[in-house]
Write a protein that holds these residues in place. Sequence first.
Motif, PDB file in Angstrom:
ATOM      1  N   LYS A   1       0.909   4.297  -2.874  1.00 55.13           N
ATOM      2  CA  LYS A   1       0.754   5.722  -2.559  1.00 55.13           C
ATOM      3  C   LYS A   1       2.005   6.514  -2.952  1.00 55.13           C
ATOM      4  O   LYS A   1       1.902   7.645  -3.431  1.00 55.13           O
ATOM      5  CB  LYS A   1       0.469   5.892  -1.071  1.00 55.13           C
ATOM      6  CG  LYS A   1      -0.894   5.365  -0.643  1.00 55.13           C
ATOM      7  CD  LYS A   1      -1.098   5.531   0.858  1.00 55.13           C
ATOM      8  CE  LYS A   1      -2.484   5.060   1.285  1.00 55.13           C
ATOM      9  NZ  LYS A   1      -2.678   5.178   2.761  1.00 55.13           N
TER      10      LYS A   1
ATOM     11  N   GLU B   1       0.837  -1.204   0.000  1.00 58.07           N
ATOM     12  CA  GLU B   1       0.000   0.000   0.000  1.00 58.07           C
ATOM     13  C   GLU B   1       0.872   1.255   0.000  1.00 58.07           C
ATOM     14  O   GLU B   1       0.584   2.228  -0.712  1.00 58.07           O
ATOM     15  CB  GLU B   1      -0.923  -0.009   1.216  1.00 58.07           C
ATOM     16  CG  GLU B   1      -1.872   1.179   1.279  1.00 58.07           C
ATOM     17  CD  GLU B   1      -2.832   1.095   2.445  1.00 58.07           C
ATOM     18  OE1 GLU B   1      -3.122   2.150   3.050  1.00 58.07           O
ATOM     19  OE2 GLU B   1      -3.287  -0.021   2.767  1.00 58.07           O
TER      20      GLU B   1
ATOM     21  N   GLY C   1       2.073   7.644  -6.469  1.00 59.68           N
ATOM     22  CA  GLY C   1       0.996   8.545  -6.886  1.00 59.68           C
ATOM     23  C   GLY C   1      -0.376   7.920  -6.908  1.00 59.68           C
ATOM     24  O   GLY C   1      -1.347   8.557  -7.327  1.00 59.68           O
ATOM     25  N   GLY C   2      -0.479   6.673  -6.452  1.00 59.56           N
ATOM     26  CA  GLY C   2      -1.772   6.003  -6.422  1.00 59.56           C
ATOM     27  C   GLY C   2      -2.663   6.536  -5.317  1.00 59.56           C
ATOM     28  O   GLY C   2      -2.187   7.002  -4.280  1.00 59.56           O
ATOM     29  N   LEU C   3      -3.954   6.489  -5.537  1.00 64.76           N
ATOM     30  CA  LEU C   3      -4.944   6.955  -4.561  1.00 64.76           C
ATOM     31  C   LEU C   3      -5.804   5.777  -4.143  1.00 64.76           C
ATOM     32  O   LEU C   3      -6.310   5.036  -4.986  1.00 64.76           O
ATOM     33  CB  LEU C   3      -5.808   8.062  -5.175  1.00 64.76           C
ATOM     34  CG  LEU C   3      -6.890   8.677  -4.285  1.00 64.76           C
ATOM     35  CD1 LEU C   3      -6.252   9.411  -3.108  1.00 64.76           C
ATOM     36  CD2 LEU C   3      -7.765   9.626  -5.106  1.00 64.76           C
ATOM     37  N   ILE C   4      -5.961   5.577  -2.856  1.00 66.86           N
ATOM     38  CA  ILE C   4      -6.764   4.474  -2.341  1.00 66.86           C
ATOM     39  C   ILE C   4      -8.067   5.020  -1.777  1.00 66.86           C
ATOM     40  O   ILE C   4      -8.067   5.823  -0.843  1.00 66.86           O
ATOM     41  CB  ILE C   4      -5.996   3.686  -1.274  1.00 66.86           C
ATOM     42  CG1 ILE C   4      -4.748   3.040  -1.900  1.00 66.86           C
ATOM     43  CG2 ILE C   4      -6.894   2.621  -0.640  1.00 66.86           C
ATOM     44  CD1 ILE C   4      -3.907   2.250  -0.925  1.00 66.86           C
ATOM     45  N   LEU C   5      -9.171   4.594  -2.361  1.00 70.21           N
ATOM     46  CA  LEU C   5     -10.499   5.003  -1.916  1.00 70.21           C
ATOM     47  C   LEU C   5     -11.228   3.787  -1.363  1.00 70.21           C
ATOM     48  O   LEU C   5     -11.161   2.705  -1.934  1.00 70.21           O
ATOM     49  CB  LEU C   5     -11.304   5.595  -3.082  1.00 70.21           C
ATOM     50  CG  LEU C   5     -10.665   6.757  -3.853  1.00 70.21           C
ATOM     51  CD1 LEU C   5     -11.512   7.114  -5.057  1.00 70.21           C
ATOM     52  CD2 LEU C   5     -10.498   7.964  -2.937  1.00 70.21           C
ATOM     53  N   LYS C   6     -11.926   3.959  -0.267  1.00 72.38           N
ATOM     54  CA  LYS C   6     -12.693   2.863   0.326  1.00 72.38           C
ATOM     55  C   LYS C   6     -14.175   3.181   0.231  1.00 72.38           C
ATOM     56  O   LYS C   6     -14.637   4.197   0.757  1.00 72.38           O
ATOM     57  CB  LYS C   6     -12.290   2.643   1.785  1.00 72.38           C
ATOM     58  CG  LYS C   6     -10.853   2.176   1.963  1.00 72.38           C
ATOM     59  CD  LYS C   6     -10.531   1.916   3.426  1.00 72.38           C
ATOM     60  CE  LYS C   6      -9.098   1.439   3.608  1.00 72.38           C
ATOM     61  NZ  LYS C   6      -8.766   1.179   5.037  1.00 72.38           N
TER      62      LYS C   6
END
Length: 247
Positions: free
Chosen positions: A61, A57, A64-69
């Motif tokens: 991030k 994880e 540049g990745g975005l983690i949405l729940k």
Amino acid sequence: MQIFRNLPAEEVPFWADVVLGFRKMTEAELKKFPQHVFGQAFTTLKCEGLAYLPWLEKRIKGSGGLILKRRIEDLWELHPSFDIVVNCSGLGSRELAGDSKMLPVRGQVLKVKAPWVRHFIREGSGLTYIYPGASTVTLGGTRQKGDWNLSPDPEMSKDILSRCCALEPSLHRAYDIEEKVGLRPFRPDVRLQKELLVKDGRKLPVVHHYGHGSGGISVHWGMALEATKLVSEWVHALRTPAPKAKL
């Protein structure tokens, strides 16, 4: 080491050159397991998911990745916010992809403290195993197809401990015993493929990537590379202008 009550069909499995130092166990080594007639010894890796997944994880991030729940009931809820969807929903694909082939395989294990246990022992059937980890030893297990129950079964825990103690008697001294239950996302074959969903003139490119059962960690890096190739194919298709009809 991996031990067998009967001679396996293949004494040297296909993965023998992948692990380190693969060899057949000696007669002297097998004397510790009088109910078993054959064994294999080798060195391999054990992945600690509780440490490894946060590390992955962090890498996402950091790139540049975005983690949405969020909870969704339909893949179309992601349209048009996302151009391409990679469906890694595991058992959730029964609903999200309408895949009735997806079934849970319930697994119950014990996490115990036994710091003197340094080597793994696994029966050839894969149902009984002792896996030392960074801070605990995992004792298993069960393989209950179609069972959704996430509550530990005390009788199963007793049976697991009994089976493991038969292989490693020192486990009678194990302490801080915890019961754990999980559901493996089983499918007769892994689904790794593209699908173009079409609804009311809208299109949603999807890459399905699920059904790895208990082998997810073992194959995850190679499978992710294959899934990435499929995503790249969708990206190329989206960037390529549709040919104009000639009258």
